[in-house]
Design a protein around this motif. Structure first.
Motif, mmCIF file in Angstrom:
data_model
loop_
_atom_site.group_PDB
_atom_site.id
_atom_site.type_symbol
_atom_site.label_atom_id
_atom_site.label_comp_id
_atom_site.label_asym_id
_atom_site.label_seq_id
_atom_site.Cartn_x
_atom_site.Cartn_y
_atom_site.Cartn_z
ATOM 1 N N GLN A 1 7.874 13.456 16.285
ATOM 2 C CA GLN A 1 6.872 14.088 15.439
ATOM 3 C C GLN A 1 6.431 13.099 14.357
ATOM 4 O OE1 GLN A 1 8.202 17.699 13.609
ATOM 5 N NE2 GLN A 1 6.152 18.326 13.002
ATOM 6 N N LEU A 2 5.156 13.018 14.122
ATOM 7 C CA LEU A 2 4.599 12.152 13.090
ATOM 8 C C LEU A 2 4.211 13.018 11.897
ATOM 9 C CD1 LEU A 2 2.257 10.004 15.374
ATOM 10 C CD2 LEU A 2 4.528 9.394 14.531
ATOM 11 N N VAL A 3 4.728 12.687 10.728
ATOM 12 C CA VAL A 3 4.449 13.467 9.526
ATOM 13 C C VAL A 3 4.051 12.526 8.402
ATOM 14 C CG1 VAL A 3 5.314 15.118 7.857
ATOM 15 C CG2 VAL A 3 6.096 15.234 10.229
ATOM 16 N N GLU A 4 2.811 12.669 7.926
ATOM 17 C CA GLU A 4 2.302 11.814 6.844
ATOM 18 C C GLU A 4 2.551 12.462 5.488
ATOM 19 O OE1 GLU A 4 -0.827 11.682 10.236
ATOM 20 O OE2 GLU A 4 0.378 13.183 9.196
ATOM 21 N N SER A 5 2.614 11.610 4.468
ATOM 22 C CA SER A 5 2.698 12.073 3.093
ATOM 23 C C SER A 5 2.177 10.970 2.183
ATOM 24 C CB SER A 5 4.141 12.443 2.724
ATOM 25 O OG SER A 5 4.974 11.306 2.838
ATOM 26 N N GLY A 6 1.977 11.319 0.921
ATOM 27 C CA GLY A 6 1.603 10.319 -0.060
ATOM 28 C C GLY A 6 0.143 10.320 -0.464
ATOM 29 N N GLY A 7 -0.655 11.156 0.166
ATOM 30 C CA GLY A 7 -2.061 11.219 -0.210
ATOM 31 C C GLY A 7 -2.238 11.829 -1.591
ATOM 32 N N GLY A 8 -3.455 11.771 -2.101
ATOM 33 C CA GLY A 8 -3.738 12.344 -3.396
ATOM 34 C C GLY A 8 -5.083 11.880 -3.909
ATOM 35 N N SER A 9 -5.313 12.118 -5.175
ATOM 36 C CA SER A 9 -6.568 11.729 -5.821
ATOM 37 C C SER A 9 -6.311 10.571 -6.776
ATOM 38 C CB SER A 9 -7.155 12.917 -6.579
ATOM 39 O OG SER A 9 -7.469 13.976 -5.696
ATOM 40 N N VAL A 10 -7.217 9.608 -6.763
ATOM 41 C CA VAL A 10 -7.048 8.429 -7.595
ATOM 42 C C VAL A 10 -8.432 7.915 -7.961
ATOM 43 C CG1 VAL A 10 -6.963 6.865 -5.615
ATOM 44 C CG2 VAL A 10 -5.846 6.203 -7.767
ATOM 45 N N GLN A 11 -8.520 7.217 -9.059
ATOM 46 C CA GLN A 11 -9.800 6.615 -9.454
ATOM 47 C C GLN A 11 -9.996 5.293 -8.722
ATOM 48 O OE1 GLN A 11 -9.799 6.459 -13.798
ATOM 49 N NE2 GLN A 11 -11.178 8.231 -13.780
ATOM 50 N N ALA A 12 -11.242 4.927 -8.587
ATOM 51 C CA ALA A 12 -11.561 3.659 -7.947
ATOM 52 C C ALA A 12 -10.825 2.520 -8.646
ATOM 53 C CB ALA A 12 -13.065 3.424 -7.989
ATOM 54 N N GLY A 13 -10.292 1.626 -7.833
ATOM 55 C CA GLY A 13 -9.501 0.530 -8.363
ATOM 56 C C GLY A 13 -8.013 0.800 -8.368
ATOM 57 N N GLY A 14 -7.659 2.049 -8.143
ATOM 58 C CA GLY A 14 -6.254 2.435 -8.152
ATOM 59 C C GLY A 14 -5.562 2.191 -6.832
ATOM 60 N N SER A 15 -4.307 2.646 -6.737
ATOM 61 C CA SER A 15 -3.471 2.412 -5.564
ATOM 62 C C SER A 15 -2.788 3.691 -5.128
ATOM 63 C CB SER A 15 -2.393 1.364 -5.879
ATOM 64 O OG SER A 15 -2.965 0.128 -6.230
ATOM 65 N N LEU A 16 -2.516 3.764 -3.837
ATOM 66 C CA LEU A 16 -1.705 4.823 -3.250
ATOM 67 C C LEU A 16 -0.887 4.205 -2.132
ATOM 68 C CD1 LEU A 16 -4.125 7.890 -2.864
ATOM 69 C CD2 LEU A 16 -2.109 7.768 -4.332
ATOM 70 N N LYS A 17 0.262 4.808 -1.855
ATOM 71 C CA LYS A 17 1.079 4.374 -0.722
ATOM 72 C C LYS A 17 1.353 5.564 0.171
ATOM 73 C CE LYS A 17 5.149 1.634 0.513
ATOM 74 N NZ LYS A 17 6.290 0.841 -0.020
ATOM 75 N N LEU A 18 0.880 5.495 1.390
ATOM 76 C CA LEU A 18 1.086 6.555 2.363
ATOM 77 C C LEU A 18 2.345 6.263 3.175
ATOM 78 C CD1 LEU A 18 -2.545 7.001 3.739
ATOM 79 C CD2 LEU A 18 -1.495 7.987 1.683
ATOM 80 N N SER A 19 3.012 7.343 3.600
ATOM 81 C CA SER A 19 4.196 7.230 4.428
ATOM 82 C C SER A 19 4.035 8.098 5.660
ATOM 83 C CB SER A 19 5.438 7.677 3.658
ATOM 84 O OG SER A 19 5.631 6.915 2.484
ATOM 85 N N CYS A 20 4.714 7.712 6.718
ATOM 86 C CA CYS A 20 4.691 8.503 7.941
ATOM 87 C C CYS A 20 6.041 8.369 8.623
ATOM 88 C CB CYS A 20 3.588 8.016 8.873
ATOM 89 S SG CYS A 20 3.592 8.793 10.508
ATOM 90 N N THR A 21 6.727 9.500 8.838
ATOM 91 C CA THR A 21 7.964 9.453 9.596
ATOM 92 C C THR A 21 7.599 9.277 11.068
ATOM 93 O OG1 THR A 21 7.964 11.866 9.768
ATOM 94 C CG2 THR A 21 9.194 10.891 7.947
ATOM 95 N N ALA A 22 8.190 8.279 11.707
ATOM 96 C CA ALA A 22 7.758 7.911 13.061
ATOM 97 C C ALA A 22 8.946 7.500 13.930
ATOM 98 C CB ALA A 22 6.733 6.785 12.987
ATOM 99 N N ALA A 23 10.023 8.244 13.845
ATOM 100 C CA ALA A 23 11.204 7.917 14.642
ATOM 101 C C ALA A 23 10.855 7.903 16.122
ATOM 102 C CB ALA A 23 12.307 8.920 14.355
ATOM 103 N N GLY A 24 11.328 6.869 16.806
ATOM 104 C CA GLY A 24 11.082 6.743 18.236
ATOM 105 C C GLY A 24 9.831 5.976 18.596
ATOM 106 N N PHE A 25 8.968 5.717 17.623
ATOM 107 C CA PHE A 25 7.697 5.045 17.905
ATOM 108 C C PHE A 25 7.595 3.651 17.283
ATOM 109 C CE2 PHE A 25 5.754 8.410 20.101
ATOM 110 C CZ PHE A 25 6.048 9.605 19.468
#
Length: 126
Positions: A1-25
């Motif tokens: 199963q693939l499960v993403e997290s880490g999204g959100g709202s940010v101003q231009a120029g900012g940063s975000l880090k997304l994660s995805c559990t991806a066991a087996g892939f």
């Protein structure tokens, strides 16, 4: 199963880090990828990661986004820096369903990204 997290709202120029559990892939022949789909737009391939460490990026994110993995925890990441309003989209991690623990011994030429997580929303405001 693939499960993403880490999204959100940010101003231009900012940063975000997304994660995805991806066991087996993550260590599979086909590798894993990040896609995104903006409102009213087609789904777009953003970055890919192969088990040999090879990465690719769409031109629009080169130099700003970095795809990486934590093999021990089987997590796929997408570090997004210098975000722009045009990066606003739902971000999905993806894999080839058949590549789960390399059960079908696919060759790279046979791989396709046909298995998706539920997505995580990224909104970049000006």
């Amino acid at each position: 199963q693939l499960v993403e997290s880490g999204g959100g709202s940010v101003q231009a120029g900012g940063s975000l880090k997304l994660s995805c559990t991806a066991a087996g892939f993550i260590l599979s022949t086909c590798g894993v990828a990040w896609y995104r789909q903006g409102s009213g737009k087609e789904r777009e391939l953003v970055a890919t990661y192969r088990s040999d460490g090879t990465t690719t990026y769409v031109d629009s994110v080169k130099g700003r986004f970095t795809i990486s993995v934590d093999n021990d925890r089987a997590i796929l990441y997408l570090q997004m820096n210098m975000l722009k309003t045009e990066d606003t989209a739902v971000y999905y991690c993806a894999a080839d369903r058949r590549s789960y623990y390399n059960q079908y011994d696919l060759s790279p030429a046979e791989c396709e990204f046909n298995y998706w997580g539920q997505g995580t929303q990224v909104t970049v405001s000006s």
